[in-house]
Motif scaffolding. Structure first.
Motif, short mmCIF file in Angstrom:
data_model
loop_
_atom_site.label_atom_id
_atom_site.label_comp_id
_atom_site.label_asym_id
_atom_site.label_seq_id
_atom_site.Cartn_x
_atom_site.Cartn_y
_atom_site.Cartn_z
N VAL A 376 17.95 56.54 120.92
CA VAL A 376 16.98 56.39 122.46
C VAL A 376 15.97 57.63 122.21
CG1 VAL A 376 18.68 55.53 123.79
CG2 VAL A 376 18.28 58.06 123.60
N GLU A 377 14.90 57.20 122.67
CA GLU A 377 13.61 58.15 122.55
C GLU A 377 13.88 58.91 124.01
OE1 GLU A 377 9.97 57.77 120.48
OE2 GLU A 377 9.26 57.01 122.48
N VAL A 378 14.00 60.37 124.06
CA VAL A 378 14.25 60.80 125.18
C VAL A 378 13.99 62.47 125.06
CG1 VAL A 378 16.82 61.54 124.55
CG2 VAL A 378 16.14 61.48 126.87
N THR A 379 13.73 63.30 126.37
CA THR A 379 13.56 64.67 126.13
C THR A 379 14.90 65.31 125.64
OG1 THR A 379 12.22 64.41 128.17
CG2 THR A 379 12.99 66.56 127.54
N CYS A 380 14.52 66.28 124.73
CA CYS A 380 15.83 66.89 124.27
C CYS A 380 15.32 68.43 124.30
CB CYS A 380 15.56 66.47 122.52
SG CYS A 380 16.12 64.62 122.37
N VAL A 381 16.41 69.13 123.70
CA VAL A 381 16.43 70.67 123.46
C VAL A 381 16.55 70.97 121.92
CG1 VAL A 381 17.58 72.73 124.01
CG2 VAL A 381 17.13 71.17 125.79
N ALA A 382 15.84 71.49 121.25
CA ALA A 382 16.07 71.74 119.87
C ALA A 382 16.22 73.49 119.80
CB ALA A 382 14.90 71.23 119.16
N ARG A 383 17.13 73.82 119.29
CA ARG A 383 17.45 75.18 118.81
C ARG A 383 18.45 75.70 118.24
NH1 ARG A 383 19.26 79.35 123.96
NH2 ARG A 383 19.02 81.45 122.60
N ASN A 384 17.93 76.48 117.20
CA ASN A 384 19.13 77.12 116.28
C ASN A 384 19.95 76.26 115.57
OD1 ASN A 384 20.56 79.26 114.94
ND2 ASN A 384 22.01 79.20 116.74
N GLY A 385 19.16 75.22 114.87
CA GLY A 385 19.96 74.06 113.99
C GLY A 385 20.56 73.07 114.94
N ILE A 386 20.25 73.11 116.02
CA ILE A 386 21.00 71.74 117.00
C ILE A 386 19.64 71.15 117.51
CG2 ILE A 386 22.55 71.43 119.08
CD1 ILE A 386 23.89 72.29 116.65
N ILE A 387 20.01 69.76 117.79
CA ILE A 387 19.30 68.94 118.99
C ILE A 387 19.99 68.39 119.81
CG2 ILE A 387 17.50 67.01 118.77
CD1 ILE A 387 16.64 67.65 116.05
N ARG A 388 19.89 68.35 120.90
CA ARG A 388 20.84 67.64 122.04
C ARG A 388 19.75 66.88 123.15
NH1 ARG A 388 24.03 68.36 119.07
NH2 ARG A 388 25.81 69.48 119.06
N PRO A 389 19.98 65.64 123.55
CA PRO A 389 19.23 65.02 124.29
C PRO A 389 19.52 65.61 125.93
CG PRO A 389 21.12 63.50 123.70
CD PRO A 389 21.00 64.75 122.90
N VAL A 390 18.59 65.62 126.54
CA VAL A 390 18.63 66.04 127.93
C VAL A 390 19.22 64.88 128.84
CG1 VAL A 390 17.38 66.79 129.99
CG2 VAL A 390 17.08 67.84 127.76
N ALA A 391 20.33 65.19 129.75
CA ALA A 391 20.78 64.22 130.50
C ALA A 391 19.80 63.77 131.54
CB ALA A 391 22.18 64.75 131.05
N LEU A 392 19.37 62.75 131.72
CA LEU A 392 18.31 62.70 132.79
C LEU A 392 18.85 61.73 133.97
CD1 LEU A 392 15.36 61.49 130.47
CD2 LEU A 392 15.83 63.59 131.46
N GLY A 393 20.28 61.31 134.02
CA GLY A 393 20.77 60.58 134.97
C GLY A 393 20.41 59.06 135.30
N PRO A 394 20.54 58.46 136.11
CA PRO A 394 20.31 56.81 136.22
C PRO A 394 18.89 56.82 136.05
CG PRO A 394 22.04 57.52 137.92
CD PRO A 394 21.30 58.66 137.33
N ILE A 395 18.39 55.59 135.58
CA ILE A 395 17.10 55.16 135.34
C ILE A 395 17.03 53.91 136.05
CG2 ILE A 395 16.87 56.21 133.28
CD1 ILE A 395 17.03 53.77 131.57
N PRO A 396 15.65 53.49 136.41
CA PRO A 396 15.55 52.13 137.09
C PRO A 396 16.24 50.92 136.17
CG PRO A 396 13.54 53.52 137.40
CD PRO A 396 14.51 54.11 136.22
N ASP A 397 16.83 49.99 137.16
CA ASP A 397 17.35 48.76 136.71
C ASP A 397 16.55 48.16 135.60
OD1 ASP A 397 19.87 49.48 137.55
OD2 ASP A 397 19.37 47.85 139.33
N HIS A 398 15.10 47.98 135.99
CA HIS A 398 14.19 47.08 135.28
C HIS A 398 13.88 47.79 133.79
CE1 HIS A 398 10.64 49.92 135.87
NE2 HIS A 398 11.23 50.28 136.92
#
Length: 460
Positions: A376-398
């Motif tokens: 998926v394409e999502v806001t992430c945290v990148a630091r010290n050799g690690i990339i992790r997506p940020v948990a954004l919670g539920p998104i609209p059904d559509h």
């Protein structure tokens, strides 16, 4: 650190070189390797880049090569920017579906399917070379369709140090931040979706979402958000700011009619620019022309591409309202994909908390309703050799429903490319929301096979 670009015969290479020069103090680069299988184009991009490198600013060595093994061996970061079949194949990708009244676009709809079918097998061959020659390297994929290709690398090939990058979401955040007179690194964006199918939900400054403020300012001025072909009423109805490529999903008939009215697709629009650029550069190289003349030709090419971007598809040549001067300067201070890539590399090498990049990565629970291994394409945290997506919670059904439908098509396309399967490719196209029927999907697929020739995989 060795940084490699595969596909360096493309016209963005001189801009990439300039970005590296501008950022070299922040990165421990000792070697930059520019690789392309097209020796002629690679040499021309080397010529345009030469004055930049001759300034004496470079603290790194630059290697130009057509040898993929030489380029990959010992690399720490490998950027993929290649296009299988070059611009001529993109013309086919876009023109075939338009014959049937279906969107003809590089990455969205049938064009994206055809491009993925051509590109995934080649990309997976590069991944095997990386396993052999640079197993600890990061693969930064800009080759399109970026999200689908990244998923082929992470899920099918199982190569985890890979990320897909597109500079469109970064541009959206940069504009939103500029309205608040902030740099993109000073805001917290909530962005989610798939590559070329994403939404900006919020942009936080000092703990407050400033998107409502931005929309109010644009409405007062009677304009549109810079770079987006959507009316404010539509954006407010959605409750999200859609990325520009969602125009094709929200206004599919209008997109096709605009292209048919124009009598050409984007590939046909820019193909003369490309041909003129490379022909002019070849002539100037042979005549040993003045570097200033070379730079002028290159600058004109960039201007032509920039001024015509998305004008055919949206039918909208009117300029959007721009934020005040100071904000405009912030919003325009972009380096394109090279700036996004180098910013990510800096973050991966650093222990400092940096800007939050928007990347194509495995979901890992960030967006409820999507599988963990869905890219998926999502806001992430990148630091010290690690990339992790940020948990954004539920998104609209559509939004989730459209993502899941397109993701099902993407997974089938990846499987079709890996298995060289005609039936899976047909199933993928038939399920795409922009293709109206299985019969039309079959006609488009058969036409691609006939027109692409050797650049298209032999499906069985």
């Amino acid at each position: 650190m060795k940084l490699t670009f595969i596909g360096a015969g493309g016209a963005r290479t001189p801009l990439v070189i300039q970005s590296i020069l501008d950022r070299q103090r922040d990165l421990p680069i000792r070697e930059v390797c520019m690789m392309d299988i097209d020796a002629e184009r690679l040499d021309l991009m080397r010529m345009v880049s030469k004055p930049r490198l001759a300034s004496g600013q470079a603290a790194f060595q630059v290697t130009w090569t057509t040898d993929a093994r030489q380029a990959i061996e010992g690399s720490d970061f490998i950027v993929m920017t290649f296009r299988v079949g070059q611009m001529q194949s993109r013309v086919v990708d876009e023109q075939v579906p338009l014959k049937y009244g279906v969107l003809g676009q590089e990455t969205t709809g049938p064009g994206g399917c055809a491009m993925a079918l051509r590109t995934i097998p080649v990309l997976l061959e590069y991944v095997e070379l990386i396993r052999q020659l640079a197993p600890n390297a990061w693969l930064l994929n800009f080759a399109n369709p970026s999200g689908m290709l990244t998923e082929a690398v992470t899920r099918v090939a199982g190569f985890r140090r890979a990320v897909g990058i597109c500079d469109d979401p970064a541009g959206m955040v940069r504009v939103a931040a500029a309205f608040c007179l902030r740099e993109a690194s000073q805001v917290f964006p909530e962005y989610f979706g798939l590559n070329h199918l994403g939404w900006l939900r919020a942009v936080y400054v000092d703990g407050v979402d400033r998107v409502p403020y931005m929309l109010d300012e644009v409405r007062k001025a009677g304009g549109r958000i810079p770079g987006l072909p959507f009316d404010l009423d539509f954006i407010e109805m959605l409750g999200l700011i859609p990325g520009e490529y969602l125009f094709f999903y929200y206004y599919p008939r209008q997109s096709v009619e605009n292209l048919q009215r124009a009598g050409q697709s984007r590939a046909q629009q820019i193909l003369p620019f490309n041909e003129e650029l490379y022909a002019s550069l070849k002539r100037m190289r042979d005549e040993d022309a003045d570097p200033n003349q070379v730079e002028a030709v290159y600058a004109r090419y960039l201007q032509q591409r920039g001024e015509t971007y998305m004008t055919l598809e949206t039918g909208d040549k009117a300029s959007a309202w721009h934020p005040p001067d100071q904000a405009g300067q912030i919003a325009s201070a972009a380096e394109g994909y090279s700036g996004v890539a180098l910013g990510l590399i800096k973050a991966l090498l650093s222990n400092e908390v940096a800007a939050l990049p928007i990347l194509n990565v495995p979901n890992q629970g960030a967006i409820p309703g999507m599988a963990n291994d869905d890219v998926v394409e999502v806001t992430c945290v990148a630091r010290n050799g690690i990339i992790r997506p940020v948990a954004l919670g539920p998104i609209p059904d559509h939004a989730l429903a459209l993502m899941k439908t397109v993701k099902a098509y993407e997974r089938l396309t990846i499987e079709a490319a890996v298995e060289r399967s005609y039936s899976l490719a047909l199933k993928a196209l038939s399920l795409h929301p922009l293709v109206p029927s299985p019969e039309m999907a079959k006609a488009i697929l058969d036409d691609y096979i006939a027109q692409h020739g050797d650049y298209f995989p032999a499906l069985h």
